[in-house]
Design an enzyme around this catalytic site. Sequence first.
Site, short mmCIF file in Angstrom:
data_model
loop_
_atom_site.label_atom_id
_atom_site.label_comp_id
_atom_site.label_asym_id
_atom_site.label_seq_id
_atom_site.Cartn_x
_atom_site.Cartn_y
_atom_site.Cartn_z
N HIS A 67 5.33 6.29 -1.03
CA HIS A 67 6.20 5.11 -1.15
C HIS A 67 5.44 3.85 -0.79
CE1 HIS A 67 6.30 5.89 3.18
NE2 HIS A 67 6.61 4.61 3.33
N HIS A 70 0.83 -1.21 0.00
CA HIS A 70 0.00 0.00 0.00
C HIS A 70 0.85 1.25 0.00
CE1 HIS A 70 1.19 -0.83 4.11
NE2 HIS A 70 1.11 0.47 4.32
#
Lengths: 172, 172
Positions: free
Chosen positions: B115, B34
Amino acid sequence: MKYGIVIFPSKPVQDEINSYRMRYDPHYDLIPPHVTLKEAFEADDETIYELITELKHIANDTDPFTLNVNKVRTFAPVTNTIYLKVEPIQELHDLADAMQSGKFPKNQTYSFVPHITIAQKLSQDEYSDVYGSLSMKDIQLEDKIDRFHLVYQLDNEVWTVYESFVFGKELV
Amino acid sequence: MKYGIVIFPSKPVQDEINSYRMRYDPHYDLIPPHVTLKEAFEADDETIYELITELKHIANDTDPFTLNVNKVRTFAPVTNTIYLKVEPIQELHDLADAMQSGKFPKNQTYSFVPHITIAQKLSQDEYSDVYGSLSMKDIQLEDKIDRFHLVYQLDNEVWTVYESFVFGKELV
């Protein structure tokens, strides 16, 4: 891609149920405690797009309801799965039925028994011990349900949520 | 209750990323791959109910966008977390900013770096080895994003999805 449709109870109920399934359910790491409304089915992107519209209609046609759990049961001798029996109210049957009709693939193998699995894939000896000990517990759970989730399975067998459907709150 | 807000990439991208993180990320069993839009924050039922309305507005104000990943990076020396750098397009910053303003708790400790974590909590020796080997991989991922998810954490630290917010498709 493999999809399923489930109800996740609220956090306090999930936490209590996890305390029972932690040791006995090999799917503990794959999906949080849930009531399956529609078993795993295959669908391509185009089909799932259509089914999502259907799921929004179903959610909008459903009122929030109370889920009650108070018995430990087993699917033996068909499988040695041990589960918390969910009181089979009409709303749950209506949801499961709607997901077997119209555009939905018909993939219900057994008659619909609303439940939350807490132990499965046990050896015969383990099964007897675990069923004996779990069925002596006094489990009384009540939860307000106002949504269901469309989930899909990753290659590592973990289920992740694609979309939530909140009763009466979906834009179609 | 502890909540977070994340973007889950599509299944093929999740599967590839899981192949990298399986051995090196102790959170592998706790949440699928995620991009975190908003770090964990505490909210009671009343607050989260209000924030959900805000999240629907944010989703409706966002157009689908493309997420690009092509570099392995590290947060060292702050932590030895290794991550896939997500191209920091305006849409991601706008989402993260919106979730730090208005009714949302301001809980962003560092500046927002989009990220996907693939390794963390490694010993210093492991870290050097793993960073060396991961940074040599040719990773080129592209994905269409049209939603984010509000997640909450169970007592066993697993994150589960409460609600999805699809861009342009929420009923407020």
